[in-house]
Design a protein around this motif. Structure first.
Motif, short mmCIF file in Angstrom:
data_model
loop_
_atom_site.label_atom_id
_atom_site.label_comp_id
_atom_site.label_asym_id
_atom_site.label_seq_id
_atom_site.Cartn_x
_atom_site.Cartn_y
_atom_site.Cartn_z
N UNK A 27 21.20 3.07 -25.72
CA UNK A 27 20.01 2.76 -24.92
C UNK A 27 20.02 3.49 -23.58
N UNK A 28 21.20 3.76 -23.04
CA UNK A 28 21.29 4.41 -21.74
C UNK A 28 21.47 5.92 -21.82
N UNK A 29 21.44 6.46 -23.04
CA UNK A 29 21.65 7.90 -23.22
C UNK A 29 20.34 8.56 -23.65
N UNK A 30 19.69 9.33 -22.76
CA UNK A 30 18.40 9.93 -23.10
C UNK A 30 18.47 10.92 -24.26
N UNK A 31 19.59 11.60 -24.44
CA UNK A 31 19.72 12.53 -25.56
C UNK A 31 19.77 11.77 -26.88
N UNK A 32 20.49 10.67 -26.92
CA UNK A 32 20.53 9.84 -28.12
C UNK A 32 19.13 9.30 -28.42
N UNK A 33 18.43 8.87 -27.39
CA UNK A 33 17.07 8.36 -27.60
C UNK A 33 16.16 9.45 -28.15
N UNK A 34 16.29 10.67 -27.66
CA UNK A 34 15.49 11.79 -28.16
C UNK A 34 15.83 12.06 -29.63
N UNK A 35 17.12 12.05 -29.98
CA UNK A 35 17.57 12.27 -31.36
C UNK A 35 17.01 11.17 -32.27
N UNK A 36 17.14 9.92 -31.85
CA UNK A 36 16.67 8.80 -32.66
C UNK A 36 15.15 8.88 -32.89
N UNK A 37 14.41 9.27 -31.87
CA UNK A 37 12.96 9.42 -32.02
C UNK A 37 12.66 10.54 -33.02
N UNK A 38 13.36 11.65 -32.91
CA UNK A 38 13.19 12.75 -33.86
C UNK A 38 13.51 12.31 -35.28
N UNK A 39 14.65 11.63 -35.47
CA UNK A 39 15.07 11.20 -36.80
C UNK A 39 14.11 10.18 -37.40
N UNK A 40 13.53 9.32 -36.56
CA UNK A 40 12.62 8.29 -37.07
C UNK A 40 11.39 8.91 -37.73
N UNK A 41 11.07 10.14 -37.39
CA UNK A 41 9.97 10.84 -38.04
C UNK A 41 10.25 11.16 -39.51
N UNK A 42 11.52 11.12 -39.89
CA UNK A 42 11.94 11.39 -41.27
C UNK A 42 12.33 10.11 -42.01
N UNK A 43 12.61 9.06 -41.28
CA UNK A 43 13.15 7.83 -41.85
C UNK A 43 12.08 6.77 -42.02
N UNK A 44 12.37 5.81 -42.90
CA UNK A 44 11.53 4.63 -43.03
C UNK A 44 12.43 3.44 -43.33
N UNK A 45 12.04 2.29 -42.87
CA UNK A 45 12.84 1.08 -43.05
C UNK A 45 12.92 0.69 -44.52
N UNK A 46 14.03 0.11 -44.88
CA UNK A 46 14.16 -0.48 -46.21
C UNK A 46 13.23 -1.69 -46.30
N UNK A 47 12.78 -2.03 -47.51
CA UNK A 47 11.94 -3.22 -47.66
C UNK A 47 12.62 -4.50 -47.16
N UNK A 48 13.96 -4.54 -47.18
CA UNK A 48 14.70 -5.72 -46.75
C UNK A 48 15.05 -5.72 -45.26
N UNK A 49 14.67 -4.66 -44.55
CA UNK A 49 15.02 -4.54 -43.12
C UNK A 49 14.23 -5.52 -42.27
#
Length: 108
Positions: free
Chosen positions: A71-93
């Motif tokens: 949460x405190x690392x802007x590079x990690x946040x940028x990576x996670x935002x980028x990756x979320x464009x490819x990912x989708x939650x499992x139906x059980x999430x």
């Protein structure tokens, strides 16, 4: 400790190929963040659009500490935002949950 997680990718061959390309050479800051959290092994496998991640940790690891660090690392946040464009939650999430921790049901 070993943890196993599952997550789905958006079921699009072009996006899946892009996602894999990103993981051929992850950003150095992401690698550093993973290791600094006490994660010693992280392997991701794919079948179709389903991902399976095996994560091994040392005694310093905790999910709460990793979440705070991310949460405190802007590079990690940028990576996670980028990756979320490819990912989708499992139906059980749960709402907002990405990688779902799996329960071990067998051990030899």
């Amino acid at each position: 400790m070993r943890y196993c997680f599952a997550l789905d990718l958006v079921d699009d061959p072009i996006l899946i190929a892009e996602y894999e390309k990103h993981h051929e050479r992850i950003w150095p800051e992401i690698r550093e963040s993973i290791q600094a959290a006490g994660i010693t092994v992280m392997d991701i496998y794919r079948t179709g659009n389903r991902l399976f991640m095996i994560m091994e940790t040392d005694e310093s690891f905790s999910f709460a500490r990793k979440a705070e660090m991310d949460a405190s690392n802007p590079v990690v946040q940028k990576w996670e935002t980028l990756m979320w464009g490819y990912q989708q939650s499992l139906p059980t999430a749960r709402p907002g949950e990405k990688w779902v921790l799996m329960n071990q049901i067998f051990k030899l």
